[in-house]
Scaffold this active site. Structure first.
Site, PDB file in Angstrom:
ATOM      1  N   ASN A 153     -31.537 -47.654  40.460  1.00 51.76           N
ATOM      2  CA  ASN A 153     -32.581 -46.913  41.182  1.00 51.76           C
ATOM      3  C   ASN A 153     -33.929 -46.884  40.467  1.00 51.76           C
ATOM      4  OD1 ASN A 153     -30.918 -46.254  43.376  1.00 51.76           O
ATOM      5  ND2 ASN A 153     -29.976 -44.603  42.181  1.00 51.76           N
ATOM      6  N   CYS A 259     -41.741 -54.285  23.741  1.00 51.91           N
ATOM      7  CA  CYS A 259     -40.916 -55.507  23.692  1.00 51.91           C
ATOM      8  C   CYS A 259     -41.277 -56.435  24.846  1.00 51.91           C
ATOM      9  CB  CYS A 259     -39.432 -55.177  23.793  1.00 51.91           C
ATOM     10  SG  CYS A 259     -38.918 -53.907  22.659  1.00 51.91           S
ATOM     11  N   MET A 358     -43.672 -83.089  48.302  1.00 54.07           N
ATOM     12  CA  MET A 358     -44.047 -84.480  48.010  1.00 54.07           C
ATOM     13  C   MET A 358     -42.839 -85.392  47.879  1.00 54.07           C
ATOM     14  SD  MET A 358     -47.275 -84.397  45.464  1.00 54.07           S
ATOM     15  CE  MET A 358     -47.306 -86.186  45.553  1.00 54.07           C
ATOM     16  N   GLU A 384     -39.415 -58.880  34.389  1.00 53.32           N
ATOM     17  CA  GLU A 384     -40.462 -58.592  33.385  1.00 53.32           C
ATOM     18  C   GLU A 384     -41.737 -58.070  34.049  1.00 53.32           C
ATOM     19  OE1 GLU A 384     -40.311 -59.056  30.079  1.00 53.32           O
ATOM     20  OE2 GLU A 384     -38.669 -60.477  29.731  1.00 53.32           O
TER      21      GLU A 384
HETATM   22  P1  TGC Z   1     -47.288 -45.327  31.585  1.00 53.37           P
HETATM   23  O1  TGC Z   1     -47.465 -43.855  31.721  1.00 53.37           O
HETATM   24  O2  TGC Z   1     -48.379 -46.238  32.006  1.00 53.37           O
HETATM   25  O3  TGC Z   1     -46.918 -45.692  30.078  1.00 53.37           O
HETATM   26  C1  TGC Z   1     -45.911 -44.984  29.361  1.00 53.37           C
HETATM   27  C2  TGC Z   1     -46.163 -45.195  27.884  1.00 53.37           C
HETATM   28  O4  TGC Z   1     -46.021 -46.601  27.589  1.00 53.37           O
HETATM   29  C3  TGC Z   1     -47.262 -47.135  27.064  1.00 53.37           C
HETATM   30  N1  TGC Z   1     -47.400 -48.483  27.624  1.00 53.37           N
HETATM   31  C4  TGC Z   1     -47.246 -49.575  26.876  1.00 53.37           C
HETATM   32  N2  TGC Z   1     -47.008 -49.726  25.571  1.00 53.37           N
HETATM   33  C5  TGC Z   1     -46.894 -50.990  25.107  1.00 53.37           C
HETATM   34  N3  TGC Z   1     -47.019 -52.067  25.912  1.00 53.37           N
HETATM   35  C6  TGC Z   1     -47.253 -51.961  27.234  1.00 53.37           C
HETATM   36  N4  TGC Z   1     -47.334 -53.045  28.004  1.00 53.37           N
HETATM   37  C7  TGC Z   1     -47.388 -50.662  27.769  1.00 53.37           C
HETATM   38  N5  TGC Z   1     -47.609 -50.168  29.023  1.00 53.37           N
HETATM   39  C8  TGC Z   1     -47.620 -48.834  28.914  1.00 53.37           C
HETATM   40  C9  TGC Z   1     -48.331 -46.163  27.552  1.00 53.37           C
HETATM   41  O5  TGC Z   1     -49.455 -46.213  26.729  1.00 53.37           O
HETATM   42  C10 TGC Z   1     -47.589 -44.859  27.453  1.00 53.37           C
HETATM   43  O6  TGC Z   1     -47.540 -44.486  26.082  1.00 53.37           O
HETATM   44  P2  TGC Z   1     -47.570 -42.936  25.632  1.00 53.37           P
HETATM   45  O7  TGC Z   1     -47.648 -42.965  24.142  1.00 53.37           O
HETATM   46  O8  TGC Z   1     -48.777 -42.338  26.278  1.00 53.37           O
HETATM   47  O9  TGC Z   1     -46.305 -42.345  26.156  1.00 53.37           O
HETATM   48  O10 TGC Z   1     -45.928 -45.724  32.324  1.00 53.37           O
HETATM   49  P3  TGC Z   1     -45.564 -45.719  33.863  1.00 53.37           P
HETATM   50  O11 TGC Z   1     -44.281 -44.947  33.999  1.00 53.37           O
HETATM   51  O12 TGC Z   1     -46.726 -45.280  34.699  1.00 53.37           O
HETATM   52  O13 TGC Z   1     -45.217 -47.270  34.160  1.00 53.37           O
HETATM   53  C11 TGC Z   1     -46.150 -48.246  33.911  1.00 53.37           C
HETATM   54  C12 TGC Z   1     -45.656 -49.633  34.378  1.00 53.37           C
HETATM   55  C13 TGC Z   1     -45.368 -49.653  35.848  1.00 53.37           C
HETATM   56  C14 TGC Z   1     -46.800 -50.600  34.097  1.00 53.37           C
HETATM   57  C15 TGC Z   1     -44.453 -50.114  33.592  1.00 53.37           C
HETATM   58  O14 TGC Z   1     -43.463 -49.210  33.609  1.00 53.37           O
HETATM   59  C16 TGC Z   1     -43.994 -51.487  33.946  1.00 53.37           C
HETATM   60  O15 TGC Z   1     -44.440 -52.438  33.318  1.00 53.37           O
HETATM   61  N6  TGC Z   1     -43.048 -51.674  34.939  1.00 53.37           N
HETATM   62  C17 TGC Z   1     -42.385 -52.945  35.138  1.00 53.37           C
HETATM   63  C18 TGC Z   1     -40.982 -52.861  34.608  1.00 53.37           C
HETATM   64  C19 TGC Z   1     -40.551 -54.108  33.915  1.00 53.37           C
HETATM   65  O16 TGC Z   1     -41.325 -54.977  33.543  1.00 53.37           O
HETATM   66  N7  TGC Z   1     -39.273 -54.202  33.664  1.00 53.37           N
HETATM   67  C20 TGC Z   1     -38.735 -55.335  32.971  1.00 53.37           C
HETATM   68  C21 TGC Z   1     -37.292 -55.140  32.623  1.00 53.37           C
HETATM   69  S1  TGC Z   1     -36.720 -56.275  31.401  1.00 53.37           S
HETATM   70  C22 TGC Z   1     -36.626 -57.739  32.208  1.00 53.37           C
HETATM   71  O17 TGC Z   1     -36.974 -57.908  33.329  1.00 53.37           O
HETATM   72  C23 TGC Z   1     -36.062 -58.844  31.409  1.00 53.37           C
HETATM   73  S2  TGC Z   1     -35.866 -60.348  32.228  1.00 53.37           S
HETATM   74  C24 TGC Z   1     -35.785 -61.331  30.864  1.00 53.37           C
HETATM   75  C25 TGC Z   1     -35.372 -62.703  31.048  1.00 53.37           C
HETATM   76  O18 TGC Z   1     -34.266 -62.963  31.575  1.00 53.37           O
HETATM   77  O19 TGC Z   1     -36.156 -63.577  30.589  1.00 53.37           O
HETATM   78  P1  FAD Z   2     -38.461 -52.672  42.808  1.00 49.34           P
HETATM   79  O1  FAD Z   2     -39.068 -51.959  41.655  1.00 49.34           O
HETATM   80  O2  FAD Z   2     -37.574 -51.910  43.737  1.00 49.34           O
HETATM   81  O3  FAD Z   2     -39.607 -53.379  43.652  1.00 49.34           O
HETATM   82  C1  FAD Z   2     -39.445 -53.822  45.008  1.00 49.34           C
HETATM   83  C2  FAD Z   2     -40.818 -54.247  45.520  1.00 49.34           C
HETATM   84  O4  FAD Z   2     -41.697 -53.133  45.529  1.00 49.34           O
HETATM   85  C3  FAD Z   2     -41.483 -55.319  44.646  1.00 49.34           C
HETATM   86  O5  FAD Z   2     -42.150 -56.244  45.440  1.00 49.34           O
HETATM   87  C4  FAD Z   2     -42.490 -54.515  43.829  1.00 49.34           C
HETATM   88  O6  FAD Z   2     -43.612 -55.293  43.428  1.00 49.34           O
HETATM   89  C5  FAD Z   2     -42.889 -53.440  44.809  1.00 49.34           C
HETATM   90  N1  FAD Z   2     -43.380 -52.223  44.144  1.00 49.34           N
HETATM   91  C6  FAD Z   2     -42.703 -51.393  43.310  1.00 49.34           C
HETATM   92  N2  FAD Z   2     -43.495 -50.414  42.867  1.00 49.34           N
HETATM   93  C7  FAD Z   2     -44.712 -50.622  43.429  1.00 49.34           C
HETATM   94  C8  FAD Z   2     -45.973 -49.955  43.348  1.00 49.34           C
HETATM   95  N3  FAD Z   2     -46.174 -48.871  42.564  1.00 49.34           N
HETATM   96  N4  FAD Z   2     -47.014 -50.453  44.069  1.00 49.34           N
HETATM   97  C9  FAD Z   2     -46.858 -51.564  44.838  1.00 49.34           C
HETATM   98  N5  FAD Z   2     -45.697 -52.234  44.956  1.00 49.34           N
HETATM   99  C10 FAD Z   2     -44.639 -51.770  44.259  1.00 49.34           C
HETATM  100  N6  FAD Z   2     -34.015 -56.015  33.636  1.00 49.34           N
HETATM  101  C11 FAD Z   2     -33.659 -55.656  32.379  1.00 49.34           C
HETATM  102  O7  FAD Z   2     -33.802 -54.501  31.969  1.00 49.34           O
HETATM  103  N7  FAD Z   2     -33.108 -56.573  31.518  1.00 49.34           N
HETATM  104  C12 FAD Z   2     -32.905 -57.867  31.880  1.00 49.34           C
HETATM  105  O8  FAD Z   2     -32.418 -58.671  31.071  1.00 49.34           O
HETATM  106  C13 FAD Z   2     -33.253 -58.259  33.224  1.00 49.34           C
HETATM  107  N8  FAD Z   2     -32.965 -59.523  33.645  1.00 49.34           N
HETATM  108  C14 FAD Z   2     -33.166 -59.841  34.976  1.00 49.34           C
HETATM  109  C15 FAD Z   2     -32.710 -61.069  35.468  1.00 49.34           C
HETATM  110  C16 FAD Z   2     -32.868 -61.375  36.824  1.00 49.34           C
HETATM  111  C17 FAD Z   2     -32.328 -62.670  37.349  1.00 49.34           C
HETATM  112  C18 FAD Z   2     -33.523 -60.470  37.687  1.00 49.34           C
HETATM  113  C19 FAD Z   2     -33.728 -60.799  39.143  1.00 49.34           C
HETATM  114  C20 FAD Z   2     -33.965 -59.267  37.203  1.00 49.34           C
HETATM  115  C21 FAD Z   2     -33.779 -58.917  35.857  1.00 49.34           C
HETATM  116  N9  FAD Z   2     -34.155 -57.649  35.360  1.00 49.34           N
HETATM  117  C22 FAD Z   2     -33.826 -57.283  34.081  1.00 49.34           C
HETATM  118  C23 FAD Z   2     -34.679 -56.647  36.276  1.00 49.34           C
HETATM  119  C24 FAD Z   2     -36.165 -56.842  36.640  1.00 49.34           C
HETATM  120  O9  FAD Z   2     -36.996 -56.504  35.586  1.00 49.34           O
HETATM  121  C25 FAD Z   2     -36.434 -56.010  37.884  1.00 49.34           C
HETATM  122  O10 FAD Z   2     -35.785 -56.656  38.975  1.00 49.34           O
HETATM  123  C26 FAD Z   2     -37.924 -55.855  38.157  1.00 49.34           C
HETATM  124  O11 FAD Z   2     -38.540 -55.076  37.157  1.00 49.34           O
HETATM  125  C27 FAD Z   2     -38.193 -55.247  39.554  1.00 49.34           C
HETATM  126  O12 FAD Z   2     -37.405 -54.139  39.779  1.00 49.34           O
HETATM  127  P2  FAD Z   2     -36.566 -54.020  41.165  1.00 49.34           P
HETATM  128  O13 FAD Z   2     -35.787 -55.273  41.321  1.00 49.34           O
HETATM  129  O14 FAD Z   2     -35.819 -52.756  41.107  1.00 49.34           O
HETATM  130  O15 FAD Z   2     -37.653 -53.995  42.273  1.00 49.34           O
END
Ligand code: TGC
Ligand code: FAD
Length: 405
Positions: A153, A259, A358, A384
């Protein structure tokens, strides 16, 4: 579990990839950069290219490569040698990720999760004891790790996570409960760096080891994307984790997000590698494929596609190289990294879609890598941080206005 390269069928075609370098950007690289790049490329061509199509078609994780990528130094090459890592710069790291994703995004995923999402947090936030215990084994590929942030969630909004831990009452352990979803490497990982809330609601990192009672890692099946990478869940049911497994050096969402900066940087190089492979393949095909009595490369519509591909690739190569320099100098901002991740994955998807067209009908087969890249990139554009989320990060950075919530 497949551990052996011999279990896969080898392609009968040789990998003749040659990277496009329209603006002579290789001149910006050192001899060491180029040497390391060719070492990784040679390994990919010899060991992974012949089997990657079969691996992806069968959707079986090529476990044997975990050790081999470690031997090549592909896990966190930028971390210090005292922990068994390479002590190299960020451009080296980027080039390695580019060569791996040129082969397959799933291969790069395995390496970037291990390096940026498991080793990096242990290095950055771990105790000396934790660093010495885990980093050398992870660097060599003797241990495989995964990173648990996303929950069923809470994807784009990880701050809402509900996975939690509390003291077990014996002064030595905490009890961990909750679940993570979409976790790369999870079904085969020996350890997981898990982000969970303590009883005060503060996010902490915890190292959970396979074998701890109540900890399971069910695999996620039937993916059309990243089929060479294993994806799964992490389920914690009253898991007793030693207190010394908590990372002492950080509290809050900035821990996992720090990270992600490192991993997103690697993805920006990696996705470009997938784009370069699609372009290289389409260019070669267009010179060989004859229709209406001449190579399709001679038709304006095909030239338009190729010319636009190489233009976008060249722009992204410059962006990525500059980001690497800023990373080396410690000056890259998270928002700059977001821009590169978003831009490069998007362009790679566009290049893949055009390159696939292509190749006509051949483009949908496993004879060529393009359709596999295209499907993989549909995950890369989501994980990411999604395409939308990275745009909002740029929007916040330039306007100061938060449009997330
Ligand atoms: P927000 O209030 O903006 O920030 C909370 C605290 O975090 C700090 N911060 C950062 N620090 C370091 N690097 C960054 N890029 C940072 N962005 C924010 C910020 O300064 C604050 O610090 P503090 O000291 O004031 O507490 O947080 P928010 O809850 O509003 O969320 C911001 C948002 C949406 C940008 C963030 O949560 C986000 O990037 N969401 C995307 C989630 C995501 O990328 N998930 C990835 C999961 S891992 C994955 O997908 C691995 S796949 C790998 C693979 O297979 O290759
Ligand atoms: P949601 O957050 O439910 O988003 C759904 C849609 O809503 C998206 O289009 C998004 O852009 C949009 N949306 C969400 N919030 C907003 C907003 N505020 N404004 C406008 N649009 C918005 N995670 C890990 O922790 N570790 C891993 O190793 C990892 N590996 C992964 C490997 C694969 C193959 C995949 C598919 C995902 C992996 N992930 C991992 C999870 C990945 O990081 C999440 O899928 C991603 O962050 C998006 O979250 P969600 O899938 O829940 O989509």
């Amino acid at each position: 579990m497949t551990t052996n390269a011999q279990e896969f069928t080898k392609a009968n075609k040789q990998d003749v990839y040659n990277h496009p370098d329209y603006y002579l950007l290789d001149e910006l690289l050192s001899e060491e950069h180029k040497l390391i790049r060719s070492t990784v490329r040679d390994y990919v061509k010899k060991e992974l290219s012949p089997i990657i199509e079969d691996v992806a078609q069968k959707a079986v994780f090529p476990r044997f490569m975990v050790k081999e990528l470690g031997e090549l130094g592909c896990y966190a090459p930028q971390l210090p040698v005292e922990y068994g890592c390479g002590g190299m710069d960020y451009i080296t790291y980027g080039l390695m990720m580019q060569e791996l994703e040129r082969c397959d995004s799933g291969v790069r995923s395995t390496a970037s999760v291990q390096g940026s999402l498991v080793m990096y947090p242990i290095y950055k936030f771990g105790s000396e004891e934790q660093k010495h215990k885990y980093l050398p084994k992870l660097a060599k590929g003797d241990l495989l790790g995964c990173f648990g942030l996303t929950e069923p969630n809470h994807g784009s909004d990880p701050g809402g996570m509900t996975t939690n831990f509390k003291p077990a009452g014996d002064g030595k352990h905490v009890i961990l409960n909750g679940a993570k979803m979409w976790i790369s490497n999870s079904p085969f990982a020996d350890i997981a760096v898990v982000w969970a809330k303590n009883e005060n609601g503060k996010i902490k990192g915890i190292i959970v080891e396979r074998g701890m009672e109540g900890f399971t890692t069910p695999e996620t099946h039937n993916k059309w994307s990243l089929r060479a990478s294993a994806t799964g869940e992490l389920v914690f049911n009253d898991v007793l984790v030693p207190v010394e497994n908590i990372l002492p050096g950080v509290e809050g969402l900035k821990g996992p997000l720090t990270c992600l900066n490192s991993a997103r940087y690697g993805i920006s190089w990696g996705a470009l590698g997938a784009a370069m492979d699609c372009y290289d393949t389409a260019l070669r095909y267009s010179k060989e494929r004859i229709q209406f009595g001449k190579p399709i490369a001679g038709f304006q519509l095909q030239q338009k596609k190729l010319a636009e591909m190489i233009t976008e690739i060249t722009k992204a190569q410059l962006l990525t190289w500059r980001l690497g320099v800023l990373m080396n100098e410690g000056r890259a901002t998270p928002a700059q990294i977001s821009m590169a991740k978003r831009n490069n994955v998007d362009l790679a998807l566009n290049v893949a879609r055009n390159a696939r067209q292509m190749l006509g009908g051949m483009g949908i087969t496993g004879e060529y890598p393009i359709m596999r890249h295209m499907m993989n990139l549909e995950s890369v554009v989501t994980y990411e941080g999604t395409h939308d989320i990275h745009l909002l990060i740029t929007g916040l950075d330039i306007t100061g206005e938060n449009a997330f919530a």
